[in-house]
Design an enzyme around this catalytic site. Structure first.
Site, PDB file in Angstrom:
ATOM      1  N   GLY A   1       0.804  -1.212   0.000  1.00  0.00           N
ATOM      2  CA  GLY A   1       0.000   0.000   0.000  1.00  0.00           C
ATOM      3  C   GLY A   1       0.842   1.270   0.000  1.00  0.00           C
ATOM      4  O   GLY A   1       0.536   2.227  -0.719  1.00  0.00           O
ATOM      5  N   THR A   2       1.891   1.270   0.788  1.00  0.00           N
ATOM      6  CA  THR A   2       2.709   2.488   0.892  1.00  0.00           C
ATOM      7  C   THR A   2       3.338   2.826  -0.459  1.00  0.00           C
ATOM      8  O   THR A   2       3.297   3.975  -0.912  1.00  0.00           O
ATOM      9  CB  THR A   2       3.798   2.301   1.972  1.00  0.00           C
ATOM     10  OG1 THR A   2       3.145   2.019   3.208  1.00  0.00           O
ATOM     11  CG2 THR A   2       4.671   3.533   2.119  1.00  0.00           C
TER      12      THR A   2
ATOM     13  N   ASN B   1      -8.746   3.706   7.982  1.00  0.00           N
ATOM     14  CA  ASN B   1      -8.200   2.536   8.673  1.00  0.00           C
ATOM     15  C   ASN B   1      -8.464   2.559  10.179  1.00  0.00           C
ATOM     16  O   ASN B   1      -8.488   1.510  10.819  1.00  0.00           O
ATOM     17  CB  ASN B   1      -6.695   2.408   8.413  1.00  0.00           C
ATOM     18  CG  ASN B   1      -5.960   3.712   8.580  1.00  0.00           C
ATOM     19  OD1 ASN B   1      -6.245   4.701   7.897  1.00  0.00           O
ATOM     20  ND2 ASN B   1      -5.013   3.748   9.492  1.00  0.00           N
TER      21      ASN B   1
ATOM     22  N   GLN C   1      -7.989  -0.557   2.889  1.00  0.00           N
ATOM     23  CA  GLN C   1      -8.855  -1.201   3.889  1.00  0.00           C
ATOM     24  C   GLN C   1     -10.161  -1.734   3.300  1.00  0.00           C
ATOM     25  O   GLN C   1     -10.974  -2.311   4.027  1.00  0.00           O
ATOM     26  CB  GLN C   1      -9.176  -0.211   5.024  1.00  0.00           C
ATOM     27  CG  GLN C   1      -7.974   0.175   5.858  1.00  0.00           C
ATOM     28  CD  GLN C   1      -7.390  -0.995   6.672  1.00  0.00           C
ATOM     29  OE1 GLN C   1      -8.026  -2.041   6.848  1.00  0.00           O
ATOM     30  NE2 GLN C   1      -6.160  -0.835   7.145  1.00  0.00           N
TER      31      GLN C   1
ATOM     32  N   SER D   1      -3.369  -3.486  -0.799  1.00  0.00           N
ATOM     33  CA  SER D   1      -2.262  -4.184  -0.148  1.00  0.00           C
ATOM     34  C   SER D   1      -2.708  -5.595   0.233  1.00  0.00           C
ATOM     35  O   SER D   1      -3.753  -5.766   0.868  1.00  0.00           O
ATOM     36  CB  SER D   1      -1.876  -3.400   1.113  1.00  0.00           C
ATOM     37  OG  SER D   1      -0.864  -4.074   1.807  1.00  0.00           O
TER      38      SER D   1
ATOM     39  N   HIS E   1      -1.685  -7.806   2.402  1.00  0.00           N
ATOM     40  CA  HIS E   1      -1.738  -8.305   3.781  1.00  0.00           C
ATOM     41  C   HIS E   1      -2.970  -7.854   4.560  1.00  0.00           C
ATOM     42  O   HIS E   1      -3.179  -8.261   5.702  1.00  0.00           O
ATOM     43  CB  HIS E   1      -0.438  -7.997   4.541  1.00  0.00           C
ATOM     44  CG  HIS E   1      -0.240  -6.581   4.967  1.00  0.00           C
ATOM     45  ND1 HIS E   1      -0.450  -6.165   6.251  1.00  0.00           N
ATOM     46  CD2 HIS E   1       0.192  -5.496   4.288  1.00  0.00           C
ATOM     47  CE1 HIS E   1      -0.143  -4.874   6.347  1.00  0.00           C
ATOM     48  NE2 HIS E   1       0.244  -4.450   5.169  1.00  0.00           N
TER      49      HIS E   1
ATOM     50  N   THR F   1      12.495  -7.106 -10.374  1.00  0.00           N
ATOM     51  CA  THR F   1      12.017  -8.488 -10.478  1.00  0.00           C
ATOM     52  C   THR F   1      10.820  -8.677  -9.563  1.00  0.00           C
ATOM     53  O   THR F   1      10.829  -8.255  -8.400  1.00  0.00           O
ATOM     54  CB  THR F   1      13.148  -9.466 -10.105  1.00  0.00           C
ATOM     55  OG1 THR F   1      14.231  -9.226 -11.008  1.00  0.00           O
ATOM     56  CG2 THR F   1      12.702 -10.909 -10.217  1.00  0.00           C
TER      57      THR F   1
ATOM     58  N   CYS G   1       0.992   2.187  12.370  1.00  0.00           N
ATOM     59  CA  CYS G   1       2.119   3.048  12.023  1.00  0.00           C
ATOM     60  C   CYS G   1       2.287   4.184  13.014  1.00  0.00           C
ATOM     61  O   CYS G   1       3.353   4.755  13.139  1.00  0.00           O
ATOM     62  CB  CYS G   1       1.923   3.633  10.641  1.00  0.00           C
ATOM     63  SG  CYS G   1       1.532   2.374   9.463  1.00  0.00           S
TER      64      CYS G   1
HETATM   65  N1  PLP Z   1      -3.134   2.853   3.540  1.00  0.00           N
HETATM   66  C1  PLP Z   1      -3.946   2.444   4.511  1.00  0.00           C
HETATM   67  C2  PLP Z   1      -5.328   3.002   4.617  1.00  0.00           C
HETATM   68  C3  PLP Z   1      -3.500   1.490   5.431  1.00  0.00           C
HETATM   69  O1  PLP Z   1      -4.317   1.092   6.423  1.00  0.00           O
HETATM   70  C4  PLP Z   1      -2.180   0.980   5.312  1.00  0.00           C
HETATM   71  C5  PLP Z   1      -1.651   0.017   6.303  1.00  0.00           C
HETATM   72  O2  PLP Z   1      -1.988   0.041   7.464  1.00  0.00           O
HETATM   73  C6  PLP Z   1      -1.380   1.432   4.254  1.00  0.00           C
HETATM   74  C7  PLP Z   1      -1.888   2.377   3.392  1.00  0.00           C
HETATM   75  C8  PLP Z   1       0.002   0.914   4.072  1.00  0.00           C
HETATM   76  O3  PLP Z   1      -0.004  -0.341   3.438  1.00  0.00           O
HETATM   77  P1  PLP Z   1       1.286  -1.288   3.514  1.00  0.00           P
HETATM   78  O4  PLP Z   1       1.387  -1.762   4.925  1.00  0.00           O
HETATM   79  O5  PLP Z   1       0.987  -2.400   2.557  1.00  0.00           O
HETATM   80  O6  PLP Z   1       2.439  -0.478   3.067  1.00  0.00           O
END
Ligand code: PLP
Length: 388
Positions: A71-72, A150, A178, A198, A200, A236, A324
Site C-alpha cells: 500500500g505504501t 483505517n 482497507q 495491499s 496483507h 524483479t 504506524c
Molecule cells: N493505507 C492504509 C489506509 C493502510 O491502512 C495501510 C496500512 O496500514 C497502508 C496504506 C500501508 O499499506 P502497507 O502496509 O501495505 O504499506
C-alpha cells in the site's frame, strides 16, 4: 493462552489456501518470469493468472493492474507519478484523515514547493463535498482521498467524489487498502483513475500490493530499471507474493458477501455490548457508512494504551490507532481531525475483525473489557478530579 486477534486493519492472517498456493514458488518453481527459458516462462503464466484474479475482484482489465511492494508504495507511486506526469500543475488535494502513506508524501511535496490542501471532516468523519468541488481547479494535479479510514472504518462516497474530480479533468487517486474484500468494486464503471491496495489486509502475504492504473491515465513510473509491469514498476517481481495476492483476491471474490455478513454480526455484537456495559464508552465515526469489520470506541478519561496492555494479558489484540502511529503518545490524528476531545481520543481503541473470529472470542472480550475499564477508571486522576 489462545490469541484473540481483533487487529485485522493492521494486518491479517495469511489464509491457508493462499500459503499453499505460494509454497512451490520458493524452492521448486523459482525461475525469473522475464527469462527466455521455459522454466521461467511458466512463472510468467502464473503471474498472468494472478493479474486476472485481482482484476476480477476489482472489475477492471488485467492490463490495468501494476504489482507493487504494498500500500505504501502504491500511494507514493500514484501521487508522485501523477505530479511528474503533469509538471505544470502545482496543487494537490487530500484529507486530514489519510494514512501516513499519503499524508507524509503530500506534506513532503509541500516542503518542495507544491500547494497542498487538506480537507477536514466533521464529528462523524464525513467530508464536505461542495467544499471539495470548489477547491479543485486547473492548477490541481491530483486529488487523493482514501476509500475507507483505517482507524474508524468510515467510508467516503468515493464514486461521487471521483465523478466530481473527473468532471474537472483532474486525476483522482484513492487509497483503498482497507476496502478490498470488504466492499465490492466495479472499476470498469468508475471514475477512479488510480487505486492502491495491499495484500496483507485481505489474508494475503505482506510486502505485495497493487496500483490500479485506469487505461489512459497519465502517470510517470516511480521505480526505474527493467521493463517489468509494462514499464510502470521496474524490479524483479515478488513472485510468491503476487501469486498469494491473486489467490487472496480469488477467495475474497468468492466469499465477500457471506464473510462480511458474518464479520458485521460479530462486530455489532461486540460493539453493542461494550457500549452498553462500559460507562463513558462512545463510538467514533459514522455508524452507518462504515466498514463491516471496524469499531472505534473511546473510553473517556482512561488511556488507550493501558486498556491495550490489560487486554493483552488475556491474549486479546486490539489497537489504539493505526499500527504506524501507535507507539507515539500523540492521540490519533484521525480522531483529532474529527474533533474528538483529547480526553476521549487518548482512550480510544480500535477493534477490527476478520472471518477467522468467532462468537466465543467476542463473548470472552465482552466479559473481560468492562472489568478492565472499571479497574482503570478507579485509578484515573481525571476521574478523581472530575468528582471533586
Ligand atoms: N493505507 C492504509 C489506509 C493502510 O491502512 C495501510 C496500512 O496500514 C497502508 C496504506 C500501508 O499499506 P502497507 O502496509 O501495505 O504499506
Amino acid at each position: 493462552m489462545k490469541t484473540i486477534y481483533f487487529d485485522n486493519n493492521a494486518t491479517t492472517k495469511v489464509a491457508e489456501e493462499v500459503l499453499e498456493e505460494m509454497q512451490p514458488y520458493f524452492c521448486e518453481l523459482y525461475g525469473n518470469p522475464s527469462s527466455m527459458h521455459a522454466f521461467g516462462g511458466q512463472i510468467g503464466r502464473k503471474i498472468r493468472l494472478a493479474r486476472e484474479q485481482v482484476a476480477e475482484l476489482l472489475g477492471c482489465d488485467p492490463s490495468e493492474i501494476v504489482f507493487t511492494s504494498g500500500g505504501t508504495e502504491s500511494d507514493n507511486a500514484a501521487i508522485k507519478g501523477a505530479l511528474a506526469a503533469v509538471p505544470n500543475k502545482r496543487k494537490l488535494i487530500t484529507t486530514r484523515v489519510e494514512h501516513p502513506a499519503v499524508l507524509a508524501v503530500c506534506r513532503d511535496l509541500e516542503n518542495h514547493g507544491y500547494t497542498m490542501v487538506e480537507f477536514g471532516v466533521d464529528r462523524q468523519g464525513r467530508l464536505d463535498l461542495a467544499e471539495l468541488e470548489a477547491e479543485v481547479d486547473e492548477d490541481t494535479a491530483i486529488v487523493s482521498i482514501m476509500y475507507a479510514n483505517n482507524e474508524t472504518g468510515v467510508v467516503f462516497p468515493i464514486e461521487r467524489i471521483a465523478e466530481i474530480v473527473k468532471a474537472k479533468g483532474v486525476i483522482f487517486h484513492t487509497d483503498a487498502v482497507q476496502v478490498i474484500g470488504k466492499i465490492p468494486l466495479n472499476l470498469s464503471e468508475s471514475n477512479i483513475d488510480l487505486l492502491s491496495l495491499s495484500a496483507h489486509k485481505l489474508h494475503g502475504p505482506k510486502g505485495v500490493g497493487v496500483l490500479y492504473v485506469h487505461k489512459g491515465t497519465r502517470l510517470s513510473p516511480f521505480m526505474l530499471g527493467g521493463h517489468q509491469e509494462g514499464g510502470h514498476r521496474a524490479g524483479t517481481e515478488n513472485v510468491p507474493g503476487i501469486i498469494g495476492l491473486g489467490k487472496a483476491c480469488e477467495l475474497a471474490a468468492k466469499n465477500i458477501k457471506e464473510e462480511n455478513e458474518k464479520v458485521k454480526r460479530l462486530r455489532d455484537r461486540l460493539e453493542t455490548a461494550i457500549l452498553r456495559s462500559c460507562e463513558g464508552a462512545r463510538l467514533n465515526g459514522d455508524k452507518q457508512n462504515r466498514l463491516p469489520n471496524t469499531s472505534n470506541i473511546s473510553f473517556e478519561y482512561i488511556e488507550g494504551e493501558a486498556i491495550l496492555l490489560l487486554l493483552d494479558r488475556y491474549g486479546i489484540c486490539a489497537s489504539s490507532g493505526s499500527a504506524c502511529t501507535s507507539g507515539s503518545l500523540e492521540p490519533s490524528h484521525v480522531l483529532r481531525a474529527m474533533g474528538v476531545p483529547f480526553t476521549a481520543a487518548h482512550g480510544s481503541i480500535r477493534f477490527s475483525l476478520s472471518r477467522y473470529n468467532t462468537e466465543q472470542e467476542v463473548d470472552y472480550t465482552i466479559e473481560k473489557l468492562p472489568q478492565i475499564v472499571n479497574q482503570l477508571r478507579e485509578l484515573s486522576p481525571f476521574v478523581a478530579n472530575k468528582a471533586d
